[in-house]
Design a protein around this motif. Structure first.
Motif, mmCIF file in Angstrom:
data_model
loop_
_atom_site.group_PDB
_atom_site.id
_atom_site.type_symbol
_atom_site.label_atom_id
_atom_site.label_comp_id
_atom_site.label_asym_id
_atom_site.label_seq_id
_atom_site.Cartn_x
_atom_site.Cartn_y
_atom_site.Cartn_z
ATOM 1 N N ILE A 140 1.071 -1.019 0.229
ATOM 2 C CA ILE A 140 -0.048 -0.310 0.448
ATOM 3 C C ILE A 140 0.584 1.218 0.119
ATOM 4 N N ALA A 141 1.822 1.728 0.624
ATOM 5 C CA ALA A 141 2.754 2.470 0.566
ATOM 6 C C ALA A 141 3.400 2.588 -0.724
ATOM 7 N N LEU A 142 4.106 1.918 -0.928
ATOM 8 C CA LEU A 142 4.830 2.282 -2.480
ATOM 9 C C LEU A 142 4.049 2.507 -3.271
ATOM 10 N N PRO A 143 4.190 3.221 -4.531
ATOM 11 C CA PRO A 143 4.004 3.603 -5.793
ATOM 12 C C PRO A 143 3.689 2.369 -6.393
ATOM 13 N N VAL A 144 2.810 2.305 -6.971
ATOM 14 C CA VAL A 144 2.822 1.253 -8.163
ATOM 15 C C VAL A 144 3.961 1.394 -9.061
ATOM 16 N N PHE A 145 4.403 2.884 -9.333
ATOM 17 C CA PHE A 145 6.059 2.692 -10.090
ATOM 18 C C PHE A 145 7.288 2.068 -9.826
ATOM 19 N N VAL A 146 7.173 2.008 -8.733
ATOM 20 C CA VAL A 146 8.273 1.922 -8.227
ATOM 21 C C VAL A 146 8.194 -0.014 -7.643
ATOM 22 N N ILE A 147 6.978 -0.375 -7.717
ATOM 23 C CA ILE A 147 7.017 -1.561 -8.215
ATOM 24 C C ILE A 147 6.845 -2.366 -9.252
ATOM 25 N N GLY A 148 6.804 -1.483 -10.207
ATOM 26 C CA GLY A 148 7.245 -2.202 -11.907
ATOM 27 C C GLY A 148 7.937 -1.689 -12.127
ATOM 28 N N PHE A 149 9.042 -1.055 -11.937
ATOM 29 C CA PHE A 149 10.371 -0.365 -12.255
ATOM 30 C C PHE A 149 11.462 -2.071 -11.870
ATOM 31 N N VAL A 150 10.784 -1.847 -9.919
ATOM 32 C CA VAL A 150 11.834 -2.850 -9.621
ATOM 33 C C VAL A 150 11.799 -4.469 -9.877
ATOM 34 N N LEU A 151 10.484 -4.832 -9.769
ATOM 35 C CA LEU A 151 10.533 -5.958 -10.820
ATOM 36 C C LEU A 151 10.720 -6.520 -11.773
ATOM 37 N N GLN A 152 10.183 -5.455 -13.730
ATOM 38 C CA GLN A 152 11.228 -4.897 -14.214
ATOM 39 C C GLN A 152 12.232 -5.845 -14.055
ATOM 40 N N TRP A 153 13.613 -4.931 -12.999
ATOM 41 C CA TRP A 153 14.562 -4.678 -13.800
ATOM 42 C C TRP A 153 15.062 -6.326 -12.826
ATOM 43 N N LEU A 154 14.343 -6.264 -12.104
ATOM 44 C CA LEU A 154 14.891 -7.884 -11.469
ATOM 45 C C LEU A 154 14.071 -9.558 -11.756
ATOM 46 N N LEU A 155 13.358 -9.051 -12.452
ATOM 47 C CA LEU A 155 12.513 -10.377 -13.117
ATOM 48 C C LEU A 155 13.221 -10.398 -14.499
ATOM 49 N N GLY A 156 13.168 -9.026 -14.752
ATOM 50 C CA GLY A 156 13.174 -9.053 -16.837
ATOM 51 C C GLY A 156 14.590 -8.528 -16.757
ATOM 52 N N VAL A 157 15.397 -7.727 -16.542
ATOM 53 C CA VAL A 157 16.741 -7.421 -17.237
ATOM 54 C C VAL A 157 17.765 -8.640 -16.638
ATOM 55 N N LYS A 158 17.443 -8.300 -14.287
ATOM 56 C CA LYS A 158 18.568 -9.281 -13.821
ATOM 57 C C LYS A 158 18.910 -10.432 -14.184
ATOM 58 N N TRP A 159 17.711 -10.992 -14.058
ATOM 59 C CA TRP A 159 17.183 -12.629 -13.327
ATOM 60 C C TRP A 159 17.192 -13.377 -14.549
ATOM 61 N N GLY A 160 16.290 -12.386 -16.338
ATOM 62 C CA GLY A 160 15.997 -12.494 -17.508
ATOM 63 C C GLY A 160 14.789 -13.816 -17.204
ATOM 64 N N ILE A 161 14.003 -13.838 -16.082
ATOM 65 C CA ILE A 161 12.395 -14.686 -15.449
ATOM 66 C C ILE A 161 11.440 -14.243 -17.119
ATOM 67 N N ILE A 162 11.100 -12.987 -17.190
ATOM 68 C CA ILE A 162 10.295 -12.860 -17.989
ATOM 69 C C ILE A 162 11.107 -11.920 -18.821
#
Length: 308
Positions: A140-162
């Motif tokens: 609830i406290a985190l803005p949507v764009f922060v969650i989006g960018f973090v998951l995109q970078w971790l899962l998509g860029v760094k780990w290549g899961i998505i």
């Protein structure tokens, strides 16, 4: 039930007219030049402005413009942009993409949020309960764009899961992470509301009676407790579909989804007021229909509710 349904449908008519007029008036009252940038770096010549003003009836009063717009809308005509493109084509292209994303987000909300709420409502003050309370407060406290960018970078860029961006095919597997991002805050609220509702009804007399009669705990929770605790959750889920579709601008921008969020943003920047009104009108219809369905579901969930 039939009379109630007819009465509710008739009530939707003035609500639809009032909300669409308010939206139309607000959009067309926004200051600015609708022809700015339409002729390149140089300003548009007076004859072009006069022609476009006459074509789109921009010199008419707001009442005349709205009446003409509603008349065309009832015939399925959403109008055209200043560039000559049919707004119905824009809606038919972008709305299915946003609807898919919103449905995935709604499913994630219902499954994870309701599941976490039921588990913590039955076993309060334990490790799982504290974990859910902390994690939902975090979402609830985190803005949507922060969650989006973090998951995109971790899962998509760094780990290549998505894949960092969603393809034009809009496959279900590609929409799981964007759907989670879009529905993260609502999922947290649903988990908390379900937790509170389950905990309150857990102490109700009908639950104690069902347990005293020797009914299996699975039946007590699934048939008696959960059914009577779902009304606030269903209310949130039913009204949330329109909110998810209308609030998908940031999520669609992060994951490259060609939906109504990007179309609305582009229309606002280019002052395509008719496009904004057309898209929002469809959102109003979604809200009205979902509210009607939620009201009808109340009687199915709680036998004490009857519509005369």
């Amino acid at each position: 039930m039939g009379r109630y349904l007819l009465r509710r449908l008739l009530q939707l008519v003035p609500v639809f007219i009032g909300t669409t007029f308010l939206i139309y008036w607000l959009v067309w009252s926004v200051p600015g030049d609708p022809f700015a940038g339409k002729c390149g770096d140089r300003g548009c010549p007076p004859n072009y402005r006069a022609m476009m003003t006459e074509k789109y009836h921009l010199d008419d009063s707001i009442w005349v413009q709205y009446a003409s717009y509603m008349k065309n809308l009832l015939q399925g005509d959403f109008g055209i942009t200043f560039g000559g493109r049919e707004i119905s084509d824009i809606i038919s292209t972008s709305y299915p993409n946003t609807l898919k994303l919103a449905v995935v987000a709604l499913a994630i909300e219902a499954i994870i949020g309701l599941g976490a709420g039921v588990l913590t409502g039955l076993r309060r003050n334990g490790f799982l309960d504290n974990l859910v309370l902390i994690s939902t407060l975090f979402l609830i406290a985190l803005p949507v764009f922060v969650i989006g960018f973090v998951l995109q970078w971790l899962l998509g860029v760094k780990w290549g899961i998505i894949t960092p961006t969603v393809s034009n095919e809009m496959r279900f597997s590609e929409l799981i992470v964007p759907g989670f991002v879009l529905g993260s805050a609502s999922m947290a609220y649903i988990a908390r509301v379900a937790r509170t509702s389950i905990a309150e009804n857990r102490r109700a007399d009908y639950v104690r009676t069902a347990i005293a009669k020797g009914l299996p705990m699975r039946r007590v929770v699934g048939v008696h407790l959960l059914r009577n605790s779902l009304i606030p959750v269903v209310t949130l889920l039913g009204t949330d579909l329109g909110a998810l579709m209308g609030g998908a601008i940031i999520t669609e921008g992060i994951f490259g989804i060609n939906g109504i969020g990007r179309q609305v943003l582009r229309a606002i920047v280019t002052k395509e007021s008719a496009t904004v009104v057309g898209i929002v009108v469809v959102l109003v219809l979604v809200y009205l229909v979902m509210n009607l369905l939620v009201d009808l579901l109340y009687a199915a969930l709680d036998p004490r509710i009857r519509y005369e």
